[in-house]
Write a protein that holds these residues in place. Structure first.
Motif, PDB file in Angstrom:
ATOM      1  N   GLY A  67       1.387   1.690  -3.417  1.00 37.60           N
ATOM      2  CA  GLY A  67       2.262   2.180  -2.365  1.00 37.60           C
ATOM      3  C   GLY A  67       3.508   2.890  -2.840  1.00 37.60           C
ATOM      4  O   GLY A  67       4.295   3.392  -2.027  1.00 37.60           O
ATOM      5  N   GLU A  68       3.704   2.972  -4.154  1.00 38.38           N
ATOM      6  CA  GLU A  68       4.889   3.661  -4.676  1.00 38.38           C
ATOM      7  C   GLU A  68       4.691   5.167  -4.727  1.00 38.38           C
ATOM      8  O   GLU A  68       3.576   5.673  -4.864  1.00 38.38           O
ATOM      9  N   ASN A  98       2.426   9.356   1.133  1.00 41.57           N
ATOM     10  CA  ASN A  98       2.811   8.041   0.625  1.00 41.57           C
ATOM     11  C   ASN A  98       3.039   7.065   1.770  1.00 41.57           C
ATOM     12  O   ASN A  98       2.638   5.898   1.699  1.00 41.57           O
ATOM     13  N   ASP A  99       3.650   7.543   2.843  1.00 39.32           N
ATOM     14  CA  ASP A  99       3.881   6.694   4.010  1.00 39.32           C
ATOM     15  C   ASP A  99       2.567   6.261   4.653  1.00 39.32           C
ATOM     16  O   ASP A  99       2.522   5.228   5.344  1.00 39.32           O
ATOM     17  N   GLY A 145       0.034   5.337   2.973  1.00 41.98           N
ATOM     18  CA  GLY A 145      -0.588   4.327   2.126  1.00 41.98           C
ATOM     19  C   GLY A 145      -1.180   4.822   0.827  1.00 41.98           C
ATOM     20  O   GLY A 145      -1.773   4.040   0.079  1.00 41.98           O
ATOM     21  N   THR A 191      -0.871   5.862  -2.911  1.00 44.91           N
ATOM     22  CA  THR A 191       0.030   5.766  -4.053  1.00 44.91           C
ATOM     23  C   THR A 191       0.063   7.115  -4.765  1.00 44.91           C
ATOM     24  O   THR A 191      -0.981   7.729  -5.008  1.00 44.91           O
TER      25      THR A 191
END
Length: 307
Positions: A29-30, A179-180, A182, A184
């Motif tokens: 998730g980063e 990224n928001d 889900g 990475t």
């Protein structure tokens, strides 16, 4: 949960060391950034993470799989965008999308919702050859092709190099949206100002990771007072500052020079008198706040001193 775990990775090409005993982790998730100049080792590292190159030693696990032993299972789960435009320039936008979707056994129609925010900007150019697109549009097409199979990890090697400032900003906004949702994302860039787009960054130079932290914490770790210095002649200003007995560092930053001293607190009046005696005019000296480039340069200087 860590989605990437790298331990003691090294890679050399002949006598040139590209990566020197690197270890780091990336959490699921980063949006994780590698920030460093050309030749820092970013591309070599990314090619190892995406199973395209073997390290000389060390281990790399991505999505719970070893990049060497499990490369066949791992590749379909990765989206990789290399630094150089790697799509088929003599195929149209639509043909490139269809080809890359077919490689992964899917179709543009099946996964359109995932790429729609990006690909919708390309649809009016669907019949245009990829080689005829602008730099920013090429990058959007490459990102769409890397996403078409719904990868769990997106790896982007300097995705904004060579595009204009507006396109760079748009591209990072697209990465943040992905990224928001889900996905990475690991991205590299030589542009220090892009570090703030990431959740965490690794500053890398000459195959060494200098620091890993949030952009805010990296800037906060810079301890020396900084002066922003300006004069009519930038060339002479830099030359004279480098000859000042108390100088620690001198770095051009736009119309100013960022200056730090060996002393804990610089004496502005004394410095101004020195520059005036040297014949400089239009002198302006004021305290300023550090940014991530100041931190990187300080770490890089220390790395070169002790390397």
């Amino acid at each position: 949960m860590n989605i990437v775990e790298v331990k003691n990775i090294s890679k050399s090409y002949g006598k040139t060391t590209a990566l020197d005993d690197l270890s780091f982790e990336v959490a699921g998730g980063e949006l994780f950034g590698f920030i460093g100049p050309d030749g820092a080792g970013k591309t070599s590292l990314f090619r190892i993470l995406t199973t395209l190159t073997k390290p000389d030693c060390g281990t790399a696990n991505v999505l719970g799989m070893d990049v060497i032993e499990d490369y066949r299972s791992l590749r379909p789960l990765l989206g990789y965008m290399p630094g150089q435009f790697a799509l088929y320039q003599d195929l149209s936008v639509r043909e490139n999308m269809n080809f890359f979707a077919s490689v992964f056994g899917t179709s543009l129609e099946e996964n359109y919702d995932l790429v729609a925010p990006i690909y919708s900007q390309l649809e009016k150019f669907e019949d245009r050859l990829a080689g005829a697109l602008s730099g920013g549009m090429k990058q959007k097409l490459a990102l769409s092709c890397a996403l078409i199979h719904k990868p769990e990890l997106l790896v982007l090697d300097e995705p904004t190099t060579g595009v204009d400032a507006v396109s760079r900003q748009e591209f990072w906004e697209m990465l943040r949206r992905l990224n928001d949702e889900g996905i990475t994302v690991i991205a590299s860039t030589p542009y220090m100002d892009e570090a703030g787009q990431c959740d965490r960054v690794a500053l890398i130079d000459e195959g060494n990771i200098l620091q890993i932290d949030t952009p805010e914490n990296i800037v906060r770790s810079f301890r020396k007072p900084i002066l922003a210095v300006k004069a009519t002649s930038m060339y002479r200003l830099i030359k004279e500052l480098r000859g000042y007995p108390w100088t620690h560092s001198v770095q051009p930053f736009g119309e100013y020079v960022h200056y730090t001293e060996q002393r804990e607190e610089p004496n502005i009046d004394e410095l101004e008198a020195y520059l005036t005696d040297a014949g400089l005019s239009g002198i302006s000296i004021k305290p300023t706040s550090p940014d991530i480039e100041d931190s990187f340069i300080a770490l890089m200087k220390d790395n070169h001193t002790h390397g």
